[in-house]
Design an enzyme around this catalytic site. Sequence first.
Site, PDB file in Angstrom:
ATOM      1  CB  THR A  25      -0.904   0.008   1.265  1.00  0.00           C
ATOM      2  OG1 THR A  25      -1.584  -1.244   1.318  1.00  0.00           O
ATOM      3  CG2 THR A  25      -1.903   1.130   1.237  1.00  0.00           C
ATOM      4  CB  VAL A  26       3.187   2.728   2.454  1.00  0.00           C
ATOM      5  CG1 VAL A  26       3.917   4.057   2.578  1.00  0.00           C
ATOM      6  CG2 VAL A  26       2.068   2.654   3.485  1.00  0.00           C
ATOM      7  CE  LYS A 101       1.944   0.612  12.771  1.00  0.00           C
ATOM      8  NZ  LYS A 101       1.047   1.083  11.771  1.00  0.00           N
ATOM      9  CD  GLU A 125       6.717  13.424  10.543  1.00  0.00           C
ATOM     10  OE1 GLU A 125       5.898  13.152  11.423  1.00  0.00           O
ATOM     11  OE2 GLU A 125       7.597  14.294  10.674  1.00  0.00           O
ATOM     12  CB  VAL A 128       3.741   8.597  14.950  1.00  0.00           C
ATOM     13  CG1 VAL A 128       2.646   9.055  15.917  1.00  0.00           C
ATOM     14  CG2 VAL A 128       4.699   7.655  15.657  1.00  0.00           C
ATOM     15  N   GLY A 130       0.522   9.049  10.269  1.00  0.00           N
ATOM     16  CA  GLY A 130       0.516   9.149   8.802  1.00  0.00           C
ATOM     17  C   GLY A 130       1.095  10.439   8.267  1.00  0.00           C
ATOM     18  CD  GLU A 186      -4.158  -4.221   8.963  1.00  0.00           C
ATOM     19  OE1 GLU A 186      -3.772  -5.358   9.219  1.00  0.00           O
ATOM     20  OE2 GLU A 186      -3.446  -3.215   9.019  1.00  0.00           O
ATOM     21  CG  ASP A 197      -1.386   0.833  15.402  1.00  0.00           C
ATOM     22  OD1 ASP A 197      -0.622   0.456  14.498  1.00  0.00           O
ATOM     23  OD2 ASP A 197      -1.842   1.998  15.466  1.00  0.00           O
ATOM     24  CE  LYS A 201       0.280   4.196  14.487  1.00  0.00           C
ATOM     25  NZ  LYS A 201      -1.119   4.150  14.051  1.00  0.00           N
TER      26      LYS A 201
HETATM   27  N1  LIG Z   1      -0.935   1.230   5.097  1.00  0.00           N
HETATM   28  C1  LIG Z   1      -0.950   2.335   5.827  1.00  0.00           C
HETATM   29  O1  LIG Z   1      -1.909   3.126   5.767  1.00  0.00           O
HETATM   30  C2  LIG Z   1       0.207   2.659   6.743  1.00  0.00           C
HETATM   31  C3  LIG Z   1       0.157   3.839   7.509  1.00  0.00           C
HETATM   32  C4  LIG Z   1       1.253   4.167   8.333  1.00  0.00           C
HETATM   33  C5  LIG Z   1       2.340   3.310   8.394  1.00  0.00           C
HETATM   34  N2  LIG Z   1       2.335   2.152   7.656  1.00  0.00           N
HETATM   35  C6  LIG Z   1       3.506   1.289   7.761  1.00  0.00           C
HETATM   36  O2  LIG Z   1       4.122   1.195   6.470  1.00  0.00           O
HETATM   37  C7  LIG Z   1       4.726  -0.094   6.334  1.00  0.00           C
HETATM   38  C8  LIG Z   1       4.190  -0.762   5.064  1.00  0.00           C
HETATM   39  O3  LIG Z   1       2.779  -0.927   5.205  1.00  0.00           O
HETATM   40  P1  LIG Z   1       1.867  -1.368   3.970  1.00  0.00           P
HETATM   41  O4  LIG Z   1       0.450  -1.125   4.399  1.00  0.00           O
HETATM   42  O5  LIG Z   1       2.358  -0.761   2.707  1.00  0.00           O
HETATM   43  O6  LIG Z   1       2.141  -2.953   3.941  1.00  0.00           O
HETATM   44  P2  LIG Z   1       1.717  -4.004   2.795  1.00  0.00           P
HETATM   45  O7  LIG Z   1       0.691  -3.417   1.905  1.00  0.00           O
HETATM   46  O8  LIG Z   1       1.409  -5.277   3.510  1.00  0.00           O
HETATM   47  O9  LIG Z   1       3.062  -4.191   1.951  1.00  0.00           O
HETATM   48  C9  LIG Z   1       4.177  -4.849   2.461  1.00  0.00           C
HETATM   49  C10 LIG Z   1       5.163  -5.076   1.333  1.00  0.00           C
HETATM   50  O10 LIG Z   1       6.325  -5.692   1.893  1.00  0.00           O
HETATM   51  C11 LIG Z   1       6.654  -6.827   1.114  1.00  0.00           C
HETATM   52  N3  LIG Z   1       7.239  -7.866   1.979  1.00  0.00           N
HETATM   53  C12 LIG Z   1       6.657  -8.509   3.016  1.00  0.00           C
HETATM   54  N4  LIG Z   1       7.514  -9.416   3.523  1.00  0.00           N
HETATM   55  C13 LIG Z   1       8.627  -9.338   2.773  1.00  0.00           C
HETATM   56  C14 LIG Z   1       9.852 -10.037   2.791  1.00  0.00           C
HETATM   57  N5  LIG Z   1      10.089 -10.995   3.683  1.00  0.00           N
HETATM   58  N6  LIG Z   1      10.789  -9.687   1.881  1.00  0.00           N
HETATM   59  C15 LIG Z   1      10.560  -8.737   0.977  1.00  0.00           C
HETATM   60  N7  LIG Z   1       9.406  -8.045   0.895  1.00  0.00           N
HETATM   61  C16 LIG Z   1       8.450  -8.333   1.793  1.00  0.00           C
HETATM   62  C17 LIG Z   1       5.347  -7.314   0.534  1.00  0.00           C
HETATM   63  O11 LIG Z   1       5.698  -8.091  -0.599  1.00  0.00           O
HETATM   64  P3  LIG Z   1       4.590  -8.772  -1.585  1.00  0.00           P
HETATM   65  O12 LIG Z   1       4.071  -7.615  -2.386  1.00  0.00           O
HETATM   66  O13 LIG Z   1       5.370  -9.722  -2.350  1.00  0.00           O
HETATM   67  O14 LIG Z   1       3.558  -9.348  -0.656  1.00  0.00           O
HETATM   68  C18 LIG Z   1       4.657  -6.004   0.223  1.00  0.00           C
HETATM   69  O15 LIG Z   1       5.045  -5.518  -1.021  1.00  0.00           O
HETATM   70  C19 LIG Z   1       4.419  -0.846   7.628  1.00  0.00           C
HETATM   71  O16 LIG Z   1       5.484  -0.693   8.540  1.00  0.00           O
HETATM   72  C20 LIG Z   1       3.183  -0.135   8.163  1.00  0.00           C
HETATM   73  O17 LIG Z   1       3.042  -0.241   9.569  1.00  0.00           O
HETATM   74  C21 LIG Z   1       1.300   1.820   6.834  1.00  0.00           C
END
Ligand SMILES: NC(=O)c1ccc[n+]([C@@H]2O[C@H](COP(=O)([O-])OP(=O)(O)OC[C@H]3O[C@@H](n4cnc5c(N)ncnc54)[C@H](OP(=O)(O)O)[C@@H]3O)[C@@H](O)[C@H]2O)c1
Length: 417
Positions: A25-26, A101, A125, A128, A130, A186, A197, A201
Site C-alpha cells: 500500500t505505502v 512503528k 515520520e 506515527v 501518517g 484490517e 498499535d 506509536k
Molecule cells: N498502510 C498504511 O496506511 C500505513 C500507515 C502508516 C504506516 N504504515 C507502515 O508502512 C509499512 C508498510 O505498510 P503497507 O500497508 O504498505 O504494507 P503491505 O501493503 O502489507 O506491503 C508490504 C510489502 O512488503 C513486502 N514484503 C513482506 N515481507 C517481505 C519479505 N520478507 N521480503 C521482501 N518483501 C516483503 C510485501 O511483498 P509482496 O508484495 O510480495 O507481498 C509487500 O510488497 C508498515 O510498517 C506499516 O506499519 C502503513
Amino acid sequence: MSTDPSPAAYREPPVFRIGVLGRGTVGSAFAELVVEHADRIQRITGLRPELSGVLSRSSGDFSQILEASDLIVELIGGIEPARGYVLQAMRAGRHVVTANKQLLSQYGDELFTAAGESGVQLRFEGSVAGAVPVIRVLQESLAGARIDRVHGIVNGTTNFILSEMARLRITFDQALAEAQRLGYAEADPTDDVDGRDAAAKMAILARLAFGAPVHLDQVRYDGIRQITPDDMEYARELGLGLKLIGTAERIGEALSVRVHPAFLYPGHPLASVNGPFNAVTVESAAITEITMSGPGAGGPQTATAVLGDVVSAMIPPASPPEEMVELPIVSDIVSAFYLHLEVADEPGVLALVAQVLSTHGVSVKSVVQKGMSEQARLVMVTHPVLESRFFRATDEISRLDALRAPPRSIRVIEEEF
Ligand SMILES: NC(=O)c1ccc[n+]([C@@H]2O[C@H](COP(=O)([O-])OP(=O)(O)OC[C@H]3O[C@@H](n4cnc5c(N)ncnc54)[C@H](OP(=O)(O)O)[C@@H]3O)[C@@H](O)[C@H]2O)c1
C-alpha cells in the site's frame, strides 16, 4: 578577442538513488510519488531522485538494491526481515527512512545506536499519525521547549469505530464491521482495537518528547472492545465524548506512557477529532498547547510523509542524535474516572457505594441514577484520584450484594483549553 559561440556544456544533475523495500500500500504509492515529484525535489535539493530498485517477496534482491542506493526506504513492516535490512543498510553507510512503528518501538535503541555509529540518518515520520508531521515538530520545531505531556489519537481505526458508535448508537461489533467494509480496519483488527498499535506509536512519541529510551513493553495499554452503547449514552448525558487516548507525560522526574479509552470534555482539543483521523496535542509551559491533526493512514498519505523524510535526508548535514537519558516509568497515576454500576433497585444502594468510595478517598463529582428494577444503573464521574485507590474501591464495590454486574470504569481527562 575570441568568443566561444558554443553554449555552456549541459551537465546532468547528480543523482540520488533510492532503494525501496516493499511494494504494498505505502511502497507502491511512494514509488509513484518519487517519479511524480522528481523535478520539484531536484529544485529543492539539487539532486535528481531516482528509484534504484524495489523489493517484494517475489521480486528484487536486497544486496543488489543496497549496493545501488544512497538511501533505503523500508516499507515492509513487522520485525524481520525489516530489522535486518535496516541495520545492514545503515552499517553500509546508507540513510534509512521507515514507517515501521513496531520496529522502532521495540528495537529503537539498537537502530538509533547503529545510525549514530554509522553517521547516517534514520527518519520515521510515517510511523506515527501518517501524513501529520508530528515527528518533525517534536524533533525539530519544538527542540527548544521542555515538553510536559503529549496526548494523541494515534489510531484511526479505533477513532472511527468510537465515532460511529456515538453517532449511530451502534455496538462495537457493528461499528467494527462498518470500519472493515470501508477499509479503515484490517481483517484481523486485534492490534488496533486492543490498543497495541497506539501503544507502539506512543513509545515513539515519548522517546522524542522526553529524550528517553521508551520501549513498547513499558507502555500500558487497554483497547475499546469492552465499550458499550450504554457507556456512550451516559457519557453524552454527562457532556463527555469517548476516545482512545495515548498519553506520554512527565511525572516529577519519571514518565508515564499509556493508552486507554478516556472521556474528554468538549473543550479539549482532541474532543472534536472524529472519524479515521489522528491528532496529537503537545503541552509545554513555553508553548501552552499545540495540536496537529489530519489523516493518520492510507497509502498516498503515508507515502507523502515518507517522501518528506527522504527530501530531508537529501539535504545534509545530519546532526548527531541527542544522548538518551533513562527515566523511571510510573505506573500508578492520578486520573478522574467514569464509573458505571448495574445495581439492585432498592433503597440505600447509592449510600453504600458512596461509603466504599469515600473509605478509599474517592470523591464523586457527578452522578446519574437511571432506570428501574433490572435496568437500574448508577453512573458517576469521580474527581481525580490515584488509580490504585480507585481500583481498590471498585474491587470492594464489585463484592457488594447490590451489584448485578461487574463495575465498568473508563478514565476521564479533565483538562480543557
Ligand atoms: N498502510 C498504511 O496506511 C500505513 C500507515 C502508516 C504506516 N504504515 C507502515 O508502512 C509499512 C508498510 O505498510 P503497507 O500497508 O504498505 O504494507 P503491505 O501493503 O502489507 O506491503 C508490504 C510489502 O512488503 C513486502 N514484503 C513482506 N515481507 C517481505 C519479505 N520478507 N521480503 C521482501 N518483501 C516483503 C510485501 O511483498 P509482496 O508484495 O510480495 O507481498 C509487500 O510488497 C508498515 O510498517 C506499516 O506499519 C502503513
